[in-house]
Every structure is written in C-alpha cells, then in structure tokens.
Enzyme design. Sequence first.
Site, mmCIF file in Angstrom:
data_model
loop_
_atom_site.group_PDB
_atom_site.id
_atom_site.type_symbol
_atom_site.label_atom_id
_atom_site.label_comp_id
_atom_site.label_asym_id
_atom_site.label_seq_id
_atom_site.Cartn_x
_atom_site.Cartn_y
_atom_site.Cartn_z
ATOM 1 N N ASP A 51 -2.164 -1.478 10.706
ATOM 2 C CA ASP A 51 -2.445 -1.457 9.258
ATOM 3 C C ASP A 51 -3.131 -2.727 8.756
ATOM 4 O O ASP A 51 -3.548 -2.792 7.605
ATOM 5 C CB ASP A 51 -1.139 -1.287 8.456
ATOM 6 C CG ASP A 51 -0.685 0.171 8.387
ATOM 7 O OD1 ASP A 51 -1.515 1.064 8.626
ATOM 8 O OD2 ASP A 51 0.503 0.409 8.087
ATOM 9 N N LYS A 79 0.850 -1.206 0.000
ATOM 10 C CA LYS A 79 0.000 0.000 0.000
ATOM 11 C C LYS A 79 0.874 1.242 0.000
ATOM 12 O O LYS A 79 2.044 1.218 0.431
ATOM 13 C CB LYS A 79 -0.939 0.001 1.200
ATOM 14 C CG LYS A 79 -0.255 0.014 2.591
ATOM 15 C CD LYS A 79 0.131 1.377 3.121
ATOM 16 C CE LYS A 79 0.910 1.299 4.430
ATOM 17 N NZ LYS A 79 1.560 2.563 4.785
ATOM 18 N N ALA A 105 9.582 -0.838 5.081
ATOM 19 C CA ALA A 105 9.696 0.172 4.020
ATOM 20 C C ALA A 105 8.592 1.220 4.049
ATOM 21 O O ALA A 105 8.625 2.177 3.284
ATOM 22 C CB ALA A 105 9.689 -0.533 2.660
ATOM 23 N N GLY A 106 7.575 1.047 4.920
ATOM 24 C CA GLY A 106 6.438 1.974 4.906
ATOM 25 C C GLY A 106 5.398 1.594 3.867
ATOM 26 O O GLY A 106 4.522 2.383 3.530
ATOM 27 N N GLY A 119 4.053 -4.225 4.048
ATOM 28 C CA GLY A 119 4.297 -5.614 3.658
ATOM 29 C C GLY A 119 3.963 -6.623 4.741
ATOM 30 O O GLY A 119 3.244 -7.597 4.494
#
Length: 285
Positions: free
Chosen positions: A138, A12, A99-100, A103
């Site tokens: 998330d 995302k 990584a933001g 994942g």
Amino acid sequence: MNREVTEKAPAKINLTLDVLHKREDGYHELEMIMTSVDLADHVTLRTINEDTIIIQSNNGFLPLDHRNHAYKAAKLIKETFNIQLGVEMMINKNIPIAAGLGGGSSDAAATLRGLNHLWDLGLSLDELALLGAEVGSDVPYCIYGGTAFASGRGEKIEQLVAVPQCWVVLVKPKKGISTGTVFNALAYDTLEHPDTHSMLTAIKEQNYLDMTKLVGNSLEETSINRQPSIETIKQKMVSFGADAALMSGSGPTIFALCRKYSRAQRVYNGLKGFCNEVYLVRTLK
C-alpha cells in the site's frame, strides 16, 4: 545544524477491493480503488549525525524497531543512497493500528517523502513509489494519496479525479484481524467481485449516488466469518441513515459514506456508544 520536516500521513479507505487470483510469487492479484480521508498521522523527521534510526511515538502499541514500516522505509533509503547520516522520527498516531486504513503504509510514505526532502535526494513521486513498493503493497498509493486505482499486488497506481466530497464515519472494532489469515482463508470460487469498471466511471462522472451503490470488498465475507461484529456495525450504519457502508482493506474497520453532515452525525452518535474508536471525517479533495 539539524534539519527537521513534518509530513502528514492520511488514512485511506477502499471504495472497492477485488481479489482476482493468487499469484505464483505468493502475493494476490488485486484491483482496488482507494481514497484518502482527513484522519492523519504526522511524522516529524530530524537529521542526526549518528548513523542510526530512532523512532518515538505517542502510541504505546506501535513497534519502534525494524517491524515498523517507517523504520523499514528509512533503512531502505539510507542503504539505497549510501547515506551515513541518521534520522530521529516522531510518529504522532491518530490512525488506529492494524485497522485496514493504511496507517503504517502512510507513515512509511511520509518517511520517504520527508527524507527525500531532508537529504536533498531530488526523487520524483514515481521514484519514491518504486522504493515504497519494497516496503509494502500500500506504500506506493500512499506516496501519491488522493483517489487512485491500484492493481498488481497494489503497487501499480493510476491517479484519478477526487471523489465527490462527502462525510465518512470510521468505526474500528476492538478486536483486530490479521491480513494474512484473511487471505489464507479465501475461497476463490465463491468470492464476490465488485464492479471496479463501473466505479471508475461513477468517479469520473462525479456520480455520488452510483458510487455509493458500487462499493464492494472481496475480503469482507471472510473477515465477517472471523468477526461477526463487522456485519452488525454495517447494519447499524445503514439503519442510522448511511448512504453506503463497507469494510476497508482486510478490516476490521468499517466506514459509512454520507452526503449530508446531519446523517453522518447521526451515524457517528449512534455508534459512539457501541465502539470506542469512532471517527467523523471527510474525504480529501
């Protein structure tokens, strides 16, 4: 007979990320607009008779024990529904780690969806999202995927119409950033707040031009102070013709939005020599 299922776990990006304030429970009150892109992990789940959780991966940097979000998701679903069977999972990683890009959360969501199917639990997406909130902030968004508005600590999800489809160039700098250190270093009185309401309108009206002008991330400045290369990459993206460039999540990945494939290709080629991890993908319909 051991049953098997493979679930897709898309990455995302945050079109907006606004930090409103720190809550009494230690979490932060957030408003975010996220959308899925077609860079994805694949999680293959197979039931086994031994009462255990086994994880394997093609990525040597991924923890394969209780630190892994997919492991936590499997453990939670086993304990919640008192399931005596075990699961063997293979996580085929394509999304960069830490990584933001969500994942780990997406892998957890894929695990919940897959085990719901394998163990015939009959849970709705809403029920899976409630479970997911116990694994990570998330995960509820990743249960649904697509384009959504998230609030609370990220667990309250309102699904939106898909964003106008465009090309996305993702660039992950070598050095990672810890989400915790970014949140701990926030100076609340000087934070920049994106215009979430106008972004919601732009998406509803399918106005790509407005959408590119409204991207914003309250965490970006704090992360740039820790890692100036984020700003350098953003500037390069814009100079190569990106319609917009922004850091995703708490970083360090930066994404560029491009309507035209030729522009996206130019951004991609221009940054490929600068960073190892560069991806050219699309937003998902």
